[in-house]
Write a protein that holds these residues in place. Structure first.
Motif, PDB file in Angstrom:
ATOM      1  N   ASP A 138       0.985  -1.085  -0.057  1.00  0.00           N
ATOM      2  CA  ASP A 138       0.048  -0.527   0.186  1.00  0.00           C
ATOM      3  C   ASP A 138       0.955   1.291   0.217  1.00  0.00           C
ATOM      4  O   ASP A 138       1.909   1.568   0.074  1.00  0.00           O
ATOM      5  CB  ASP A 138      -1.247   0.112   1.051  1.00  0.00           C
ATOM      6  CG  ASP A 138      -2.593  -0.754   1.118  1.00  0.00           C
ATOM      7  OD1 ASP A 138      -1.878  -1.258  -0.122  1.00  0.00           O
ATOM      8  OD2 ASP A 138      -2.080  -1.602   2.535  1.00  0.00           O
ATOM      9  N   VAL A 139       0.645   2.335  -0.666  1.00  0.00           N
ATOM     10  CA  VAL A 139       1.323   3.712  -0.742  1.00  0.00           C
ATOM     11  C   VAL A 139      -0.088   4.417  -0.647  1.00  0.00           C
ATOM     12  O   VAL A 139      -0.783   4.525  -1.324  1.00  0.00           O
ATOM     13  CB  VAL A 139       1.441   3.705  -2.184  1.00  0.00           C
ATOM     14  CG1 VAL A 139       2.588   5.140  -2.938  1.00  0.00           C
ATOM     15  CG2 VAL A 139       2.449   2.955  -2.500  1.00  0.00           C
ATOM     16  N   GLU A 140       0.416   4.949   0.410  1.00  0.00           N
ATOM     17  CA  GLU A 140      -0.644   6.206   0.926  1.00  0.00           C
ATOM     18  C   GLU A 140       0.632   7.716   0.812  1.00  0.00           C
ATOM     19  O   GLU A 140       1.270   7.811   1.228  1.00  0.00           O
ATOM     20  CB  GLU A 140      -0.864   5.929   1.950  1.00  0.00           C
ATOM     21  CG  GLU A 140      -1.875   7.174   2.831  1.00  0.00           C
ATOM     22  CD  GLU A 140      -2.944   6.757   3.937  1.00  0.00           C
ATOM     23  OE1 GLU A 140      -3.932   6.448   4.084  1.00  0.00           O
ATOM     24  OE2 GLU A 140      -2.108   7.963   4.989  1.00  0.00           O
ATOM     25  N   VAL A 141      -0.487   8.362   0.121  1.00  0.00           N
ATOM     26  CA  VAL A 141      -0.062   9.870  -0.081  1.00  0.00           C
ATOM     27  C   VAL A 141      -0.682  11.169   0.668  1.00  0.00           C
ATOM     28  O   VAL A 141      -2.207  10.658   0.311  1.00  0.00           O
ATOM     29  CB  VAL A 141      -0.049  10.432  -2.092  1.00  0.00           C
ATOM     30  CG1 VAL A 141       0.216  11.535  -1.650  1.00  0.00           C
ATOM     31  CG2 VAL A 141       0.276   9.368  -2.372  1.00  0.00           C
ATOM     32  N   SER A 142      -0.401  12.112   1.129  1.00  0.00           N
ATOM     33  CA  SER A 142      -1.057  13.168   2.053  1.00  0.00           C
ATOM     34  C   SER A 142       0.049  14.281   1.597  1.00  0.00           C
ATOM     35  O   SER A 142       0.335  14.298   1.645  1.00  0.00           O
ATOM     36  CB  SER A 142      -1.157  12.208   3.063  1.00  0.00           C
ATOM     37  OG  SER A 142      -0.036  12.561   3.804  1.00  0.00           O
TER      38      SER A 142
END
Length: 230
Positions: free
Chosen positions: A40-44
């Motif tokens: 999983d790759v989460e961008v914020s």
């Protein structure tokens, strides 16, 4: 196995999704960890203009049948943050891989081989008692700062005292992010007591407050300290 890319309070453009697939090579990852289940790759994005150089954060979480491996980084744009996080992930994967390999390749040594492999190991004579040449002298005690240490003991390489202006919890969180640490010691402006704010999992934070209690007289009271885990 697929790579899941999602945004946290921000849109993720298709161009960035393609860059993620090019940067995180699944074949390379599976060579280092053949039990990978998902990635999983989460961008914020941090809207605070004072943190423009660290406004974009990327967190990579690798789930496998072993321990979860996580790497995160912040930079001025999501592509730079992804590159930094990918480097951290690769380093942690290699460390896990080398650790598993060394465990499989290690062989047990016999009791007779222990002195040759372990420095200062005690040896026994025919009766099972310590050999006379292994009798140890009294371990010297020395003072390092405020501590009395036997033998080598813990090495204190630095001791600092800071003048701290009282601040709010929000300000302490901002200061912690600004210096890039996982915890920040401050004086709470409301209680005037020392407190610690620390990073927990993902984007969660915790805070520990120390309150002076004149009724507590035991020098090793269990409430006097704690870990930053929990």
């Amino acid at each position: 196995m697929d790579i899941v890319v999602k945004g946290r309070k921000t849109e993720v453009p298709e161009r960035f999704r393609k860059h993620v697939a090019e940067k995180l090579k699944l074949e390379k990852i599976q060579k280092l960890d053949g039990k990978v289940i998902s990635l999983d790759v989460e961008v914020s994005k941090e809207p605070n203009p004072r943190q423009a150089d660290r406004s974009d954060r990327v967190e990579i979480t690798l789930h496998s049948r072993g321990p979860v491996i996580r790497a995160e980084a912040a930079a001025s744009d999501p592509y730079a943050a992804l590159d930094l996080a990918a480097e951290k992930l690769d380093a942690r994967l290699r460390k896990q891989h080398d650790k598993r390999y060394s465990r499989r390749g290690a062989r047990r040594i016999s009791a007779a081989e222990v002195p040759a492999h372990v420095p200062d190991a005690a040896t026994l004579n025919g009766t099972g008692a310590l050999s006379s040449q292994e009798k140890q002298e009294a371990v010297p005690t020395k003072k390092i700062g405020p501590l009395e240490v036997q033998g080598e003991g813990p090495l204190i390489v630095r001791e600092k005292t800071h003048v701290a202006a009282p601040m709010t919890l929000d300000q302490a969180l901002y200061e912690m992010e600004l210096v890039g640490h996982d915890f920040y010691l401050f004086v709470d402006s409301e209680t005037k007591e020392p407190s610690v704010v620390y990073r927990r999992h993902a984007y969660d934070y915790g805070v520990i407050h120390l309150s002076t209690d004149t009724m507590v007289t035991h020098p090793h009271a269990p409430e006097a300290g704690g870990t930053l885990g929990g």
